[in-house]
Design a protein around this motif. Structure first.
Motif, PDB file in Angstrom:
ATOM      1  N   ASP A   1       0.800  -1.216   0.000  1.00 46.35           N
ATOM      2  CA  ASP A   1       0.000   0.000   0.000  1.00 46.35           C
ATOM      3  C   ASP A   1       0.840   1.276   0.000  1.00 46.35           C
ATOM      4  O   ASP A   1       0.308   2.380   0.167  1.00 46.35           O
ATOM      5  N   ARG A   2       2.149   1.142  -0.184  1.00 41.96           N
ATOM      6  CA  ARG A   2       2.999   2.329  -0.204  1.00 41.96           C
ATOM      7  C   ARG A   2       2.656   3.220  -1.390  1.00 41.96           C
ATOM      8  O   ARG A   2       2.423   2.741  -2.506  1.00 41.96           O
ATOM      9  N   ARG A   3       2.650   4.514  -1.141  1.00 42.58           N
ATOM     10  CA  ARG A   3       2.443   5.469  -2.221  1.00 42.58           C
ATOM     11  C   ARG A   3       3.726   5.637  -3.028  1.00 42.58           C
ATOM     12  O   ARG A   3       4.824   5.487  -2.509  1.00 42.58           O
ATOM     13  N   LEU A   4       3.559   5.970  -4.286  1.00 42.63           N
ATOM     14  CA  LEU A   4       4.717   6.283  -5.106  1.00 42.63           C
ATOM     15  C   LEU A   4       5.282   7.633  -4.686  1.00 42.63           C
ATOM     16  O   LEU A   4       4.538   8.514  -4.258  1.00 42.63           O
ATOM     17  N   PRO A   5       6.603   7.827  -4.796  1.00 35.76           N
ATOM     18  CA  PRO A   5       7.185   9.121  -4.434  1.00 35.76           C
ATOM     19  C   PRO A   5       6.558  10.264  -5.224  1.00 35.76           C
ATOM     20  O   PRO A   5       6.149  10.095  -6.382  1.00 35.76           O
TER      21      PRO A   5
ATOM     22  N   GLY B   1      14.982   4.473  -7.402  1.00 32.34           N
ATOM     23  CA  GLY B   1      15.596   3.569  -6.445  1.00 32.34           C
ATOM     24  C   GLY B   1      14.580   2.513  -6.043  1.00 32.34           C
ATOM     25  O   GLY B   1      14.242   1.619  -6.806  1.00 32.34           O
ATOM     26  N   GLU B   2      14.033   2.634  -4.853  1.00 28.60           N
ATOM     27  CA  GLU B   2      13.025   1.709  -4.350  1.00 28.60           C
ATOM     28  C   GLU B   2      11.629   2.268  -4.635  1.00 28.60           C
ATOM     29  O   GLU B   2      11.378   3.464  -4.471  1.00 28.60           O
ATOM     30  N   ALA B   3      10.714   1.429  -5.088  1.00 29.96           N
ATOM     31  CA  ALA B   3       9.335   1.868  -5.334  1.00 29.96           C
ATOM     32  C   ALA B   3       8.405   0.671  -5.313  1.00 29.96           C
ATOM     33  O   ALA B   3       8.831  -0.484  -5.424  1.00 29.96           O
TER      34      ALA B   3
ATOM     35  N   HIS C   1       6.224  -1.680  -6.957  1.00 25.66           N
ATOM     36  CA  HIS C   1       5.945  -2.179  -8.301  1.00 25.66           C
ATOM     37  C   HIS C   1       4.464  -2.465  -8.504  1.00 25.66           C
ATOM     38  O   HIS C   1       3.960  -2.333  -9.629  1.00 25.66           O
ATOM     39  N   GLN C   2       3.770  -2.862  -7.465  1.00 26.57           N
ATOM     40  CA  GLN C   2       2.343  -3.136  -7.606  1.00 26.57           C
ATOM     41  C   GLN C   2       1.576  -1.874  -7.998  1.00 26.57           C
ATOM     42  O   GLN C   2       0.590  -1.942  -8.736  1.00 26.57           O
ATOM     43  N   ALA C   3       2.028  -0.732  -7.500  1.00 21.84           N
ATOM     44  CA  ALA C   3       1.385   0.537  -7.846  1.00 21.84           C
ATOM     45  C   ALA C   3       1.908   1.106  -9.154  1.00 21.84           C
ATOM     46  O   ALA C   3       1.174   1.770  -9.899  1.00 21.84           O
ATOM     47  N   LEU C   4       3.177   0.843  -9.457  1.00 18.94           N
ATOM     48  CA  LEU C   4       3.807   1.456 -10.630  1.00 18.94           C
ATOM     49  C   LEU C   4       3.497   0.732 -11.928  1.00 18.94           C
ATOM     50  O   LEU C   4       3.179   1.370 -12.951  1.00 18.94           O
ATOM     51  N   PHE C   5       3.597  -0.577 -11.955  1.00 22.21           N
ATOM     52  CA  PHE C   5       3.509  -1.315 -13.212  1.00 22.21           C
ATOM     53  C   PHE C   5       2.201  -1.086 -13.977  1.00 22.21           C
ATOM     54  O   PHE C   5       2.223  -0.984 -15.214  1.00 22.21           O
ATOM     55  N   PRO C   6       1.036  -0.992 -13.308  1.00 22.36           N
ATOM     56  CA  PRO C   6      -0.179  -0.746 -14.092  1.00 22.36           C
ATOM     57  C   PRO C   6      -0.202   0.613 -14.785  1.00 22.36           C
ATOM     58  O   PRO C   6      -1.045   0.847 -15.655  1.00 22.36           O
ATOM     59  N   ARG C   7       0.725   1.500 -14.425  1.00 19.22           N
ATOM     60  CA  ARG C   7       0.710   2.860 -14.967  1.00 19.22           C
ATOM     61  C   ARG C   7       1.791   3.098 -16.022  1.00 19.22           C
ATOM     62  O   ARG C   7       1.992   4.233 -16.439  1.00 19.22           O
TER      63      ARG C   7
END
Length: 407
Positions: free
Chosen positions: A223-227, A291-293, A295-301
């Motif tokens: 559930d971490r937000r992207l930077p 760096g660290e992010a 992926h569950q939130a990033l990849f769909p975008r």
């Protein structure tokens, strides 16, 4: 219930254990993890007790191009398992072993020594014998070119495992009061191994002589937000292409950063580059260095995910419904590349070294609208909570006081 989770390898060998830890804790278990020291920060962020084991996995990964050193490296890892896991397992009720096969052999031997049940888990089926698929060849020990029968290949695989790891494992076992094992691979796999992989990506056939339990892939909801700066980059144009190679050093590609940014730019796209162990760093206005992010939130975008073909990254990208370009480096990664291509959800790059031409061609195919449609359709069929399944199996194992069965 006290559970010891043991692994040795890359981040893809460690991160699934966090998902299992969360499920076990939800059931009241006390969990500790034995893993390479490289991942101390990752585990600390998750509030997981780390028992560091062995040398840096990153340093060993850099030696992958020297197959002749594999037995020596394996001996080092096996000895480290006995040293670190023996005190950590003394008050535990069950041990779960995964990661590099020699490391798992050491961990399972410690469980045998202290008298607790254990289970071996693989994140892909290529180390589990079956007449329906061939094994992976170890570096420096290719299979004879004329052999095609899978059963014969698995017999040769057992000989390779014994030759590479048998002396080191049995030496440690004898010094610790245990009898030597005749077949290292069969000892590790045991009578009922687990396959922690999504059945859509990595289906297990019932035709095998091994009674494999397929739990599904182990994922923890992130559930971490992207930077904020990454969010701003994503919002400032069309979806970019993500490029990251995880724990792979990406040897053999000259000017990797330049190849990546120019090939992505040639498709009219911006890039998000994950540094990883390849130290991928780009200094351009149309590339965001990550760096660290999450992926569950990033990849769909993103428009496509270019990666090395680790089990975890492949599964996450598949679940996101995003087209993939897989650039396999070693071990099981060529297998995942083939699965992505066979499912029609992306492209398997030909070989580990990238060029502008090869990456451009792969991206052109992956960015085609029909690939995105297919990727979304396959994503809708995945999603079994394998970590919850595994946690319930462990509870049942402890309750019935089962044990690892040597081969």
């Amino acid at each position: 219930m006290r559970v010891l989770l043991s692994t040795y390898g890359s981040r893809g060998d460690v991160e699934p254990l966090l998902a299992l830890t969360a499920q076990l804790r939800a059931r009241g278990a006390d969990v500790r993890v034995c893993a390479p020291p490289d991942f101390s920060a990752l585990l600390a962020d998750a509030g997981v007790i780390l028992v560091p084991v062995g040398p840096s996995a990153r340093s060993l990964m850099k030696q992958v191009a020297a197959p002749s050193s594999l037995p020596e490296r394996a001996a080092q890892v096996i000895a480290a398992q006995f040293e670190a896991i023996t005190p950590a397992a003394a008050d535990c009720d069950v041990l779960v072993a995964t990661g590099m096969l020699p490391a798992a052999a050491g961990a399972l031997s410690v469980a045998e020594k202290v008298g607790i049940p254990s289970v071996y888990v693989s994140f892909q089926k290529l180390v589990l014998p079956s007449p329906d698929h061939p094994p992976m060849a170890y570096p420096g020990r290719p299979f004879p070119p004329g052999v095609r029968d899978n059963r014969e290949l698995w017999e040769l695989d057992a000989l390779s495992v014994n030759a590479l790891f048998g002396e080191a494992l049995n030496g440690c076992r004898v010094r610790n009061g245990l009898a030597p094992v005749g077949q290292v691979r069969d000892y590790v796999i045991g009578a009922r191994p687990w396959l922690a992989a999504d059945p859509v990506l990595d289906p297990w056939s019932a035709g095998s002589d091994v009674a494999v339990v397929q739990t599904g892939a182990w994922f923890q909801r992130d559930d971490r937000r992207l930077p904020a700066d990454l969010e701003a980059f994503l919002a400032d144009g069309a979806p970019p292409v993500y490029v990251g190679f995880g724990s792979m050093p990406m040897q053999g590609t000259e000017n990797l950063a330049k190849v990546v940014v120019e090939a992505v730019r040639a498709q009219g796209r911006r890039a998000i580059a994950s540094r990883g162990w390849a130290d991928l760093a780009l200094d351009t206005d149309d590339c965001f260095v990550l760096g660290e992010a999450n992926h569950q939130a990033l990849f769909p975008r993103v428009a496509a995910v270019v990666h090395h073909g680790g089990a975890g990254t492949t599964s996450t990208a598949t679940r996101s419904g995003t087209p993939q370009v897989v650039v396999p480096q070693l071990a099981d990664q060529p297998y995942w590349a083939r699965r992505v291509a066979d499912l029609g959800i992306g492209v398997a790059h030909d070989g580990p070294a990238l060029t502008f031409e090869s990456l451009s061609a792969a991206l052109r195919t992956a960015l085609a609208p029909e690939i995105r449609v297919r990727a979304a359709a396959v994503a809708a069929t995945t999603g079994t909570d394998g970590a919850a399944v595994a946690a319930e199996l462990l509870v049942a194992m402890v309750n019935r006081d089962g044990a690892h069965v040597p081969g």
